[in-house]
Design a protein around this motif. Structure first.
Motif, short mmCIF file in Angstrom:
data_model
loop_
_atom_site.label_atom_id
_atom_site.label_comp_id
_atom_site.label_asym_id
_atom_site.label_seq_id
_atom_site.Cartn_x
_atom_site.Cartn_y
_atom_site.Cartn_z
N ASP A 105 12.88 -42.82 -19.13
CA ASP A 105 13.04 -42.47 -20.54
C ASP A 105 13.91 -41.22 -20.71
O ASP A 105 14.65 -41.10 -21.68
CB ASP A 105 11.68 -42.24 -21.21
CG ASP A 105 10.82 -43.50 -21.19
OD1 ASP A 105 11.39 -44.59 -20.98
OD2 ASP A 105 9.60 -43.40 -21.36
N LEU A 106 13.80 -40.28 -19.78
CA LEU A 106 14.56 -39.04 -19.93
C LEU A 106 15.74 -38.93 -18.95
O LEU A 106 16.50 -37.97 -18.99
CB LEU A 106 13.62 -37.82 -19.73
CG LEU A 106 12.50 -37.69 -20.77
CD1 LEU A 106 11.61 -36.49 -20.46
CD2 LEU A 106 13.09 -37.55 -22.18
N GLY A 107 15.86 -39.90 -18.06
CA GLY A 107 17.01 -39.91 -17.14
C GLY A 107 16.96 -38.84 -16.07
O GLY A 107 17.99 -38.54 -15.45
N LEU A 108 15.78 -38.28 -15.83
CA LEU A 108 15.65 -37.23 -14.81
C LEU A 108 15.25 -37.89 -13.48
O LEU A 108 14.10 -37.87 -13.07
CB LEU A 108 14.60 -36.19 -15.26
CG LEU A 108 14.98 -35.47 -16.56
CD1 LEU A 108 13.82 -34.62 -17.07
CD2 LEU A 108 16.22 -34.60 -16.34
N THR A 109 16.26 -38.43 -12.80
CA THR A 109 15.99 -39.23 -11.60
C THR A 109 15.87 -38.39 -10.33
O THR A 109 15.73 -38.95 -9.24
CB THR A 109 17.09 -40.29 -11.41
OG1 THR A 109 18.37 -39.64 -11.40
CG2 THR A 109 17.06 -41.33 -12.53
N GLY A 110 15.93 -37.07 -10.48
CA GLY A 110 15.73 -36.22 -9.31
C GLY A 110 14.32 -36.33 -8.76
O GLY A 110 14.09 -36.18 -7.55
N THR A 111 13.36 -36.61 -9.61
CA THR A 111 11.99 -36.84 -9.17
C THR A 111 11.92 -38.23 -8.57
O THR A 111 12.26 -39.22 -9.22
CB THR A 111 11.01 -36.74 -10.37
OG1 THR A 111 11.15 -35.44 -10.96
CG2 THR A 111 9.58 -36.93 -9.91
N LYS A 112 11.50 -38.30 -7.32
CA LYS A 112 11.53 -39.57 -6.58
C LYS A 112 10.18 -40.29 -6.61
O LYS A 112 9.13 -39.66 -6.78
CB LYS A 112 11.94 -39.34 -5.12
CG LYS A 112 13.28 -38.67 -4.96
CD LYS A 112 14.39 -39.46 -5.65
CE LYS A 112 15.75 -38.81 -5.46
NZ LYS A 112 16.73 -39.27 -6.43
N ILE A 113 10.25 -41.60 -6.40
CA ILE A 113 9.04 -42.42 -6.30
C ILE A 113 8.93 -42.89 -4.86
O ILE A 113 9.85 -43.54 -4.34
CB ILE A 113 9.09 -43.63 -7.24
CG1 ILE A 113 9.23 -43.17 -8.70
CG2 ILE A 113 7.83 -44.48 -7.07
CD1 ILE A 113 9.43 -44.31 -9.68
N GLY A 114 7.83 -42.53 -4.20
CA GLY A 114 7.61 -42.97 -2.84
C GLY A 114 6.44 -43.93 -2.78
O GLY A 114 6.57 -45.13 -3.00
N CYS A 115 5.26 -43.36 -2.52
CA CYS A 115 4.08 -44.19 -2.28
C CYS A 115 3.44 -44.74 -3.56
O CYS A 115 2.78 -45.76 -3.55
CB CYS A 115 3.04 -43.37 -1.53
SG CYS A 115 2.42 -41.97 -2.48
N GLU A 116 3.59 -44.01 -4.66
CA GLU A 116 2.98 -44.34 -5.95
C GLU A 116 1.45 -44.31 -5.94
O GLU A 116 0.81 -44.86 -6.82
CB GLU A 116 3.45 -45.71 -6.47
CG GLU A 116 4.92 -45.75 -6.78
CD GLU A 116 5.34 -47.03 -7.45
OE1 GLU A 116 5.13 -47.15 -8.67
OE2 GLU A 116 5.88 -47.91 -6.75
N VAL A 117 0.87 -43.69 -4.91
CA VAL A 117 -0.59 -43.56 -4.87
C VAL A 117 -1.03 -42.12 -4.58
O VAL A 117 -2.14 -41.88 -4.12
CB VAL A 117 -1.23 -44.52 -3.83
CG1 VAL A 117 -1.11 -45.97 -4.28
CG2 VAL A 117 -0.62 -44.34 -2.45
N GLY A 118 -0.15 -41.16 -4.83
CA GLY A 118 -0.56 -39.77 -4.71
C GLY A 118 -0.64 -39.22 -3.31
O GLY A 118 -1.31 -38.22 -3.08
N VAL A 119 0.06 -39.85 -2.37
CA VAL A 119 -0.04 -39.41 -0.98
C VAL A 119 1.21 -38.66 -0.50
O VAL A 119 1.10 -37.68 0.23
CB VAL A 119 -0.31 -40.62 -0.05
CG1 VAL A 119 -0.21 -40.22 1.41
CG2 VAL A 119 -1.68 -41.21 -0.34
N CYS A 120 2.40 -39.11 -0.91
CA CYS A 120 3.62 -38.60 -0.26
C CYS A 120 4.20 -37.35 -0.88
O CYS A 120 4.94 -36.61 -0.23
CB CYS A 120 4.68 -39.70 -0.24
SG CYS A 120 5.46 -40.01 -1.84
N GLY A 121 3.94 -37.09 -2.15
CA GLY A 121 4.44 -35.88 -2.80
C GLY A 121 5.88 -35.96 -3.28
O GLY A 121 6.40 -35.00 -3.85
#
Ligand code: FES
Ligand code: FES
Length: 164
Positions: A41-57
Protein backbone atom coordinates in the motif's frame (compact mmCIF):
# COMPACT_ATOMS: atom_id res chain seq x y z
CA UNK A 1 -30.01 -7.58 5.65
CA UNK A 2 -26.35 -6.78 4.99
CA UNK A 3 -25.19 -7.36 1.44
CA UNK A 4 -21.90 -8.99 0.50
CA UNK A 5 -20.56 -5.51 -0.31
CA UNK A 6 -21.51 -4.31 3.18
CA UNK A 7 -19.55 -7.13 4.73
CA UNK A 8 -16.48 -6.24 2.74
CA UNK A 9 -16.87 -2.60 3.69
CA UNK A 10 -17.35 -3.52 7.34
CA UNK A 11 -14.09 -5.43 7.44
CA UNK A 12 -12.05 -2.39 6.48
CA UNK A 13 -10.74 -0.10 9.18
CA UNK A 14 -9.44 3.43 9.03
CA UNK A 15 -6.10 3.99 10.74
CA UNK A 16 -3.85 6.98 11.31
CA UNK A 17 -0.16 6.43 11.63
CA UNK A 18 3.13 8.18 11.03
CA UNK A 19 5.54 6.30 8.78
CA UNK A 20 9.10 7.61 8.55
CA UNK A 21 7.90 10.99 9.78
CA UNK A 22 5.04 11.23 7.28
CA UNK A 23 1.43 11.14 8.55
CA UNK A 24 -0.62 8.46 6.80
CA UNK A 25 -4.41 8.00 6.83
CA UNK A 26 -5.23 4.55 5.51
CA UNK A 27 -8.22 2.28 5.05
CA UNK A 28 -7.01 -1.29 5.53
CA UNK A 29 -8.64 -4.72 5.71
CA UNK A 30 -8.89 -5.73 9.36
CA UNK A 31 -6.77 -8.81 8.74
CA UNK A 32 -3.98 -7.20 6.70
CA UNK A 33 -0.50 -7.47 8.17
CA UNK A 34 1.59 -4.37 8.69
CA UNK A 35 4.31 -5.64 6.35
CA UNK A 36 1.78 -5.92 3.52
CA UNK A 37 0.53 -2.41 4.11
CA UNK A 38 4.08 -1.07 4.14
CA UNK A 39 5.14 -2.91 1.01
CA UNK A 40 1.99 -3.03 -1.11
CA UNK A 41 0.00 0.00 0.00
CA UNK A 42 2.83 2.42 0.75
CA UNK A 43 5.48 1.06 -1.62
CA UNK A 44 8.08 0.70 1.14
CA UNK A 45 9.63 -2.52 -0.15
CA UNK A 46 12.81 -2.19 1.90
CA UNK A 47 11.09 -4.21 4.61
CA UNK A 48 11.47 -7.83 3.54
CA UNK A 49 9.23 -10.86 3.96
CA UNK A 50 11.00 -14.05 4.98
CA UNK A 51 9.38 -16.65 7.19
CA UNK A 52 6.07 -14.81 7.84
CA UNK A 53 5.87 -16.49 11.26
CA UNK A 54 7.93 -14.14 13.41
CA UNK A 55 11.17 -16.12 13.36
CA UNK A 56 13.59 -14.57 10.86
CA UNK A 57 13.40 -10.84 11.63
CA UNK A 58 13.57 -9.80 7.96
CA UNK A 59 10.36 -7.80 8.41
CA UNK A 60 11.51 -5.87 11.50
CA UNK A 61 10.33 -2.27 11.80
CA UNK A 62 10.24 0.05 14.78
CA UNK A 63 6.78 0.67 16.23
CA UNK A 64 7.04 3.54 18.68
CA UNK A 65 10.75 2.76 18.90
CA UNK A 66 10.40 -0.97 19.57
CA UNK A 67 11.67 -3.60 17.10
CA UNK A 68 8.57 -5.37 15.86
CA UNK A 69 7.91 -8.22 13.44
CA UNK A 70 5.63 -6.56 10.91
CA UNK A 71 4.55 -9.97 9.56
CA UNK A 72 2.93 -10.76 12.93
CA UNK A 73 1.46 -7.31 13.48
CA UNK A 74 -1.90 -6.33 12.06
CA UNK A 75 -1.99 -2.91 10.51
CA UNK A 76 -4.94 -2.00 12.75
CA UNK A 77 -2.66 -2.53 15.76
CA UNK A 78 -0.46 0.40 14.75
CA UNK A 79 -3.30 2.91 14.66
CA UNK A 80 -1.89 6.01 16.36
CA UNK A 81 1.65 4.66 16.40
CA UNK A 82 4.85 5.87 14.80
CA UNK A 83 6.61 3.49 12.41
CA UNK A 84 10.23 3.60 11.29
CA UNK A 85 11.27 1.42 8.37
CA UNK A 86 14.66 1.05 6.73
CA UNK A 87 13.69 3.79 4.27
CA UNK A 88 13.44 6.23 7.19
CA UNK A 89 16.89 5.62 8.66
CA UNK A 90 18.41 8.42 6.59
CA UNK A 91 16.30 10.95 8.48
CA UNK A 92 18.51 10.47 11.53
CA UNK A 93 22.22 11.43 11.26
CA UNK A 94 23.22 8.81 13.83
CA UNK A 95 21.45 6.14 11.79
CA UNK A 96 23.23 7.28 8.63
CA UNK A 97 26.39 6.52 10.59
CA UNK A 98 25.07 3.01 11.27
CA UNK A 99 24.37 2.46 7.58
CA UNK A 100 27.86 3.68 6.68
CA UNK A 101 29.37 1.32 9.26
CA UNK A 102 27.52 -1.61 7.64
CA UNK A 103 29.07 -0.69 4.30
CA UNK A 104 32.58 -0.24 5.71
CA UNK A 105 32.53 -3.36 7.88
CA UNK A 106 30.87 -5.69 5.37
CA UNK A 107 27.68 -5.98 7.42
CA UNK A 108 25.79 -7.69 4.63
CA UNK A 109 26.26 -10.23 1.88
CA UNK A 110 23.08 -10.89 -0.13
CA UNK A 111 21.40 -8.10 1.83
CA UNK A 112 18.07 -9.85 2.40
CA UNK A 113 18.28 -9.65 6.18
CA UNK A 114 20.00 -6.26 6.21
CA UNK A 115 17.01 -3.96 6.59
CA UNK A 116 15.81 -5.97 9.58
CA UNK A 117 19.28 -5.99 11.12
CA UNK A 118 19.67 -2.24 10.62
CA UNK A 119 16.26 -1.45 12.07
CA UNK A 120 16.85 -3.72 15.08
CA UNK A 121 20.15 -1.94 15.76
CA UNK A 122 18.55 1.44 15.11
CA UNK A 123 16.48 1.05 18.26
CA UNK A 124 19.70 0.77 20.29
CA UNK A 125 21.26 3.76 18.53
CA UNK A 126 18.21 5.98 18.99
CA UNK A 127 18.10 5.11 22.69
CA UNK A 128 21.88 5.60 22.95
CA UNK A 129 22.28 2.13 24.44
CA UNK A 130 25.03 0.82 22.16
CA UNK A 131 28.01 2.46 23.94
CA UNK A 132 27.22 0.62 27.18
CA UNK A 133 26.72 -2.80 25.56
CA UNK A 134 29.33 -5.46 24.87
CA UNK A 135 29.37 -7.66 21.79
CA UNK A 136 27.47 -10.47 23.46
CA UNK A 137 24.70 -8.13 24.52
CA UNK A 138 24.42 -6.72 21.00
CA UNK A 139 24.32 -10.26 19.60
CA UNK A 140 21.59 -11.13 22.11
CA UNK A 141 19.59 -8.09 20.99
CA UNK A 142 19.87 -9.39 17.41
CA UNK A 143 18.94 -12.98 18.24
CA UNK A 144 15.64 -12.60 16.39
CA UNK A 145 17.33 -11.43 13.20
CA UNK A 146 18.62 -14.38 11.22
CA UNK A 147 21.17 -14.09 8.44
CA UNK A 148 21.15 -16.96 5.98
CA UNK A 149 24.53 -15.81 4.68
CA UNK A 150 25.90 -16.12 8.25
CA UNK A 151 27.37 -12.63 8.03
CA UNK A 152 27.09 -11.87 11.73
CA UNK A 153 30.70 -10.77 12.29
CA UNK A 154 30.41 -7.83 9.91
CA UNK A 155 27.15 -6.78 11.56
CA UNK A 156 28.69 -6.90 15.03
CA UNK A 157 31.77 -5.00 13.83
CA UNK A 158 29.48 -2.30 12.42
CA UNK A 159 27.63 -2.06 15.73
CA UNK A 160 30.94 -1.86 17.60
CA UNK A 161 32.14 0.93 15.33
CA UNK A 162 28.99 2.98 15.96
CA UNK A 163 29.31 2.28 19.70
CA UNK A 164 32.80 3.75 19.56
S1 FES B 1 9.04 -12.42 7.87
FE1 FES B 1 8.52 -11.60 9.78
S2 FES B 1 9.81 -12.60 11.18
FE2 FES B 1 10.23 -13.56 9.28
S1 FES C 1 23.20 -10.99 4.22
FE1 FES C 1 22.18 -12.60 3.20
S2 FES C 1 20.67 -13.23 4.63
FE2 FES C 1 21.90 -11.86 5.71
Amino acid sequence: MASETDNVTDSWVRISTVVNGKPEELAVPADRCLVTVLRDDLGLTGTKIGCEVGVCGACTVLVDGRPTSSCLTLAVQVDGAEILTVEGLGRHPELQELQQAFIEQGGFQCGFCTSGQLVALASLVLENRLPSMNGEEVAEHLHGNLCRCTGYYGILRAAAKVAG
